[in-house]
Every structure is written in C-alpha cells, then in structure tokens.
Design a protein around this motif. Structure first.
Motif, PDB file in Angstrom:
ATOM      1  N   ASP A  88       0.855  -1.177   0.000  1.00  0.00           N
ATOM      2  CA  ASP A  88       0.000   0.000   0.000  1.00  0.00           C
ATOM      3  C   ASP A  88       0.894   1.232   0.000  1.00  0.00           C
ATOM      4  OD1 ASP A  88       0.605   0.871   2.787  1.00  0.00           O
ATOM      5  OD2 ASP A  88      -0.477  -0.946   3.318  1.00  0.00           O
ATOM      6  N   VAL A  89       0.322   2.367  -0.356  1.00  0.00           N
ATOM      7  CA  VAL A  89       1.102   3.593  -0.517  1.00  0.00           C
ATOM      8  C   VAL A  89       1.749   4.036   0.792  1.00  0.00           C
ATOM      9  CG1 VAL A  89       0.867   6.076  -0.926  1.00  0.00           C
ATOM     10  CG2 VAL A  89      -0.067   4.456  -2.573  1.00  0.00           C
ATOM     11  N   GLU A  90       1.080   3.804   1.901  1.00  0.00           N
ATOM     12  CA  GLU A  90       1.632   4.227   3.190  1.00  0.00           C
ATOM     13  C   GLU A  90       2.961   3.534   3.477  1.00  0.00           C
ATOM     14  OE1 GLU A  90       0.426   4.346   7.940  1.00  0.00           O
ATOM     15  OE2 GLU A  90      -1.099   3.933   6.423  1.00  0.00           O
ATOM     16  N   ASP A  91       3.032   2.238   3.193  1.00  0.00           N
ATOM     17  CA  ASP A  91       4.265   1.482   3.443  1.00  0.00           C
ATOM     18  C   ASP A  91       5.243   1.549   2.280  1.00  0.00           C
ATOM     19  OD1 ASP A  91       3.384   0.659   5.962  1.00  0.00           O
ATOM     20  OD2 ASP A  91       2.337  -1.089   5.129  1.00  0.00           O
ATOM     21  N   TYR A  92       4.722   1.760   1.070  1.00  0.00           N
ATOM     22  CA  TYR A  92       5.558   1.772  -0.132  1.00  0.00           C
ATOM     23  C   TYR A  92       5.240   3.011  -0.975  1.00  0.00           C
ATOM     24  CZ  TYR A  92       6.324  -3.110   1.134  1.00  0.00           C
ATOM     25  OH  TYR A  92       6.658  -4.270   1.807  1.00  0.00           O
ATOM     26  N   PRO A  93       5.605   4.196  -0.512  1.00  0.00           N
ATOM     27  CA  PRO A  93       5.284   5.412  -1.263  1.00  0.00           C
ATOM     28  C   PRO A  93       6.011   5.518  -2.595  1.00  0.00           C
ATOM     29  CG  PRO A  93       6.771   5.911   0.551  1.00  0.00           C
ATOM     30  CD  PRO A  93       6.325   4.496   0.740  1.00  0.00           C
ATOM     31  N   ASN A  94       7.097   4.758  -2.757  1.00  0.00           N
ATOM     32  CA  ASN A  94       7.892   4.813  -3.983  1.00  0.00           C
ATOM     33  C   ASN A  94       7.649   3.617  -4.897  1.00  0.00           C
ATOM     34  OD1 ASN A  94       9.113   3.144  -2.057  1.00  0.00           O
ATOM     35  ND2 ASN A  94      11.164   3.447  -2.899  1.00  0.00           N
ATOM     36  N   LEU A  95       6.513   2.940  -4.726  1.00  0.00           N
ATOM     37  CA  LEU A  95       6.189   1.760  -5.521  1.00  0.00           C
ATOM     38  C   LEU A  95       4.793   1.896  -6.123  1.00  0.00           C
ATOM     39  CD1 LEU A  95       6.567  -1.218  -6.449  1.00  0.00           C
ATOM     40  CD2 LEU A  95       5.714  -1.904  -4.197  1.00  0.00           C
ATOM     41  N   ARG A  96       4.691   1.584  -7.422  1.00  0.00           N
ATOM     42  CA  ARG A  96       3.399   1.529  -8.092  1.00  0.00           C
ATOM     43  C   ARG A  96       3.346   0.290  -8.984  1.00  0.00           C
ATOM     44  NH1 ARG A  96       3.020   4.827  -4.833  1.00  0.00           N
ATOM     45  NH2 ARG A  96       2.021   6.893  -4.920  1.00  0.00           N
ATOM     46  N   LEU A  97       2.124  -0.138  -9.281  1.00  0.00           N
ATOM     47  CA  LEU A  97       1.881  -1.298 -10.129  1.00  0.00           C
ATOM     48  C   LEU A  97       0.914  -0.923 -11.234  1.00  0.00           C
ATOM     49  CD1 LEU A  97       1.232  -3.902  -7.267  1.00  0.00           C
ATOM     50  CD2 LEU A  97       3.387  -3.578  -8.513  1.00  0.00           C
ATOM     51  N   MET A  98       1.012  -1.605 -12.363  1.00  0.00           N
ATOM     52  CA  MET A  98       0.052  -1.380 -13.444  1.00  0.00           C
ATOM     53  C   MET A  98      -0.133  -2.658 -14.246  1.00  0.00           C
ATOM     54  SD  MET A  98       2.093   0.711 -16.426  1.00  0.00           S
ATOM     55  CE  MET A  98       2.706   1.970 -15.319  1.00  0.00           C
ATOM     56  N   ARG A  99      -1.331  -2.794 -14.812  1.00  0.00           N
ATOM     57  CA  ARG A  99      -1.591  -3.912 -15.723  1.00  0.00           C
ATOM     58  C   ARG A  99      -1.396  -3.413 -17.143  1.00  0.00           C
ATOM     59  NH1 ARG A  99      -5.341  -6.327 -18.877  1.00  0.00           N
ATOM     60  NH2 ARG A  99      -6.892  -4.677 -18.566  1.00  0.00           N
ATOM     61  N   ALA A 100      -0.486  -4.052 -17.872  1.00  0.00           N
ATOM     62  CA  ALA A 100      -0.209  -3.632 -19.247  1.00  0.00           C
ATOM     63  C   ALA A 100       0.563  -4.717 -19.976  1.00  0.00           C
ATOM     64  CB  ALA A 100       0.595  -2.331 -19.258  1.00  0.00           C
ATOM     65  N   ASP A 101       0.455  -4.684 -21.278  1.00  0.00           N
ATOM     66  CA  ASP A 101       1.283  -5.517 -22.146  1.00  0.00           C
ATOM     67  C   ASP A 101       2.581  -4.762 -22.370  1.00  0.00           C
ATOM     68  OD1 ASP A 101       2.517  -6.604 -24.519  1.00  0.00           O
ATOM     69  OD2 ASP A 101       0.619  -7.585 -24.975  1.00  0.00           O
ATOM     70  N   VAL A 102       3.699  -5.421 -22.184  1.00  0.00           N
ATOM     71  CA  VAL A 102       4.999  -4.757 -22.301  1.00  0.00           C
ATOM     72  C   VAL A 102       5.149  -4.058 -23.641  1.00  0.00           C
ATOM     73  CG1 VAL A 102       7.498  -5.137 -22.402  1.00  0.00           C
ATOM     74  CG2 VAL A 102       6.142  -6.271 -20.644  1.00  0.00           C
ATOM     75  N   LEU A 103       4.683  -4.675 -24.717  1.00  0.00           N
ATOM     76  CA  LEU A 103       4.867  -4.101 -26.050  1.00  0.00           C
ATOM     77  C   LEU A 103       4.045  -2.833 -26.272  1.00  0.00           C
ATOM     78  CD1 LEU A 103       5.038  -7.313 -28.253  1.00  0.00           C
ATOM     79  CD2 LEU A 103       6.908  -5.730 -27.711  1.00  0.00           C
ATOM     80  N   GLU A 104       3.155  -2.500 -25.347  1.00  0.00           N
ATOM     81  CA  GLU A 104       2.349  -1.285 -25.477  1.00  0.00           C
ATOM     82  C   GLU A 104       2.861  -0.148 -24.602  1.00  0.00           C
ATOM     83  OE1 GLU A 104      -1.585  -2.537 -24.517  1.00  0.00           O
ATOM     84  OE2 GLU A 104      -1.829  -3.744 -26.333  1.00  0.00           O
TER      85      GLU A 104
END
Length: 223
Positions: A88-104
């Motif tokens: 979560d952002v509180e514990d990991y303010p420098n981390l984000r995730l996303m769903r995507a195809d690498v080629l896009e």
C-alpha cells in the motif's frame, strides 16, 4: 504454471492504493508524479520491472532504496492483484503497479524516461517458433532501448540455461554491451546484495543455479 484465479480480482485492483489506472496520462511525468511535494532531486532514479509477479522483488527494492521509484508491470490481472495485496502507498510510497502488455509501453513511458529495467524469471518460451515472445528477443530489446536513458541498464535473472544463452546472444546481436554475466549468482559477491523473487527463493532452495546478466545499449558512433 497454473494461475489460481481470484474471484475478487477487479475489486482488489480497483481499491488498491498502489495500482495506477490512468498510466497513459503520466507519460513523461513519472518522476514528477512520484515527487509530489518532496525535494526536487527525488526520485533519484526510476526503475521498471516487466512481469513483476507477486511483487516481492519490487517491495524489497522499494524498501532498500527509498531514494528511487519503482513500477511493476504485469499483464495478468490475477497475478497483479496478488502483488497489490502485498503493498500500500503508506508502506511503499515509492512503488506503483500497473496492468499492461509490455509491447504497449511506448504509450505509457516517454523515450529515455527509465533509468533501469528488471526482467526476473521471464517465461522461457522454449519452443523455437515462440522465440519472438521471449522478453529478450529483438523486438523487446528495441522497446527497452527507447524507454531507457542512454546509460540505462537492463538486469536479467533466470534459472533457465537455454534462455540465458539465448539472451546473451540476442543482446550481442542487437548492439548491447554485456557488463557482466554470471552462471551462479548466489556463489558470487553479487549474490550478497541481491533481492530475490518468490521464484528465486524456491529455485535456490532446490539447489538450482540462478543466472544473471546486466547490459546496456552501446552508444551509436557519430561519424
């Protein structure tokens, strides 16, 4: 590998504080996004992991190097949801995730926006007719070259001998400089400063050698 479906995947992703849903709107502005009201030199660097799995590697990196920002990219929603459940952002303010195809990802990141890319235990796609799907094949390397800054580095780990050999050859053929390549990471000094994925822990516990390489694109000569 059989993927166990999570029936509440959409709910987990929708409610997660670390999952980015409007990634294309942040193209070219990712460091500013992470910076917020922090000092102008934050973050020091932006790193991407393609195929982040359950996210253990990136969580470790985000905690060990709080001066940097990390983004995990995963194509499969169920797997991304498992990664989102662990952060979560509180514990990991420098981390984000996303769903995507690498080629896009040209639509998500500007040229030269990333300082480094991690590929950890990617699908080896062992059949030759599927070689173009390997994340170290030519079309993927061309994408990484666009996303990375000129001196940016690609780090790759695998337990698969054939994929490791293929990757070394593919990098060389596509004009990349291999800074180092080791057959048994955990038996070298590099293994002492190594964040492990869930797969890596299991493979290492089973006595399998972990291969690792680091490479960067050779500068183009101007005549």
């Amino acid at each position: 590998m059989r993927i166990r479906y999570l029936k509440n995947t959409d709910e987990i992703l929708g409610n997660s504080s670390v999952v980015v849903h409007d990634a294309e709107t942040l193209k070219g502005q990712w460091k500013e996004y992470f910076r917020g009201d922090r000092t102008p030199d934050y973050p020091k660097a932006l790193y991407l992991e393609f195929g982040c799995g359950k996210g253990k590697f990136l969580r470790q990196m985000a905690q060990r190097y709080p001066e940097n920002a990390y983004i995990g990219v995963e194509k499969i929603s169920t797997i991304l949801a498992r990664a989102a459940m662990g952060a979560d952002v509180e514990d990991y303010p420098n981390l984000r995730l996303m769903r995507a195809d690498v080629l896009e990802l040209d639509h998500v990141f500007a040229p030269g926006e990333a300082d480094g890319i991690f590929l950890n235990f990617s699908d080896p796609w062992p059949k030759e007719r599927h070689s173009k799907r390997r994340l170290t094949s030519s079309r993927f390397l061309a994408l990484y070259e666009r996303l990375l800054k000129p001196e940016g580095e690609l780090e790759f780990k695998t337990d698969n001998d054939a994929l490791f050999e293929f990757s070394i050859e593919s990098l060389r053929q596509n004009g990349w400089e291999i800074l180092y390549a080791v057959e048994d990471l955990h038996s070298t000094p590099l293994g002492q400063d190594n964040s492990m994925t869930e797969y890596e822990e299991a493979f290492a516990a089973a006595g399998k050698a972990i291969h690792k390489l680091c490479a960067r694109k050779k500068p183009t000569s101007i005549l």
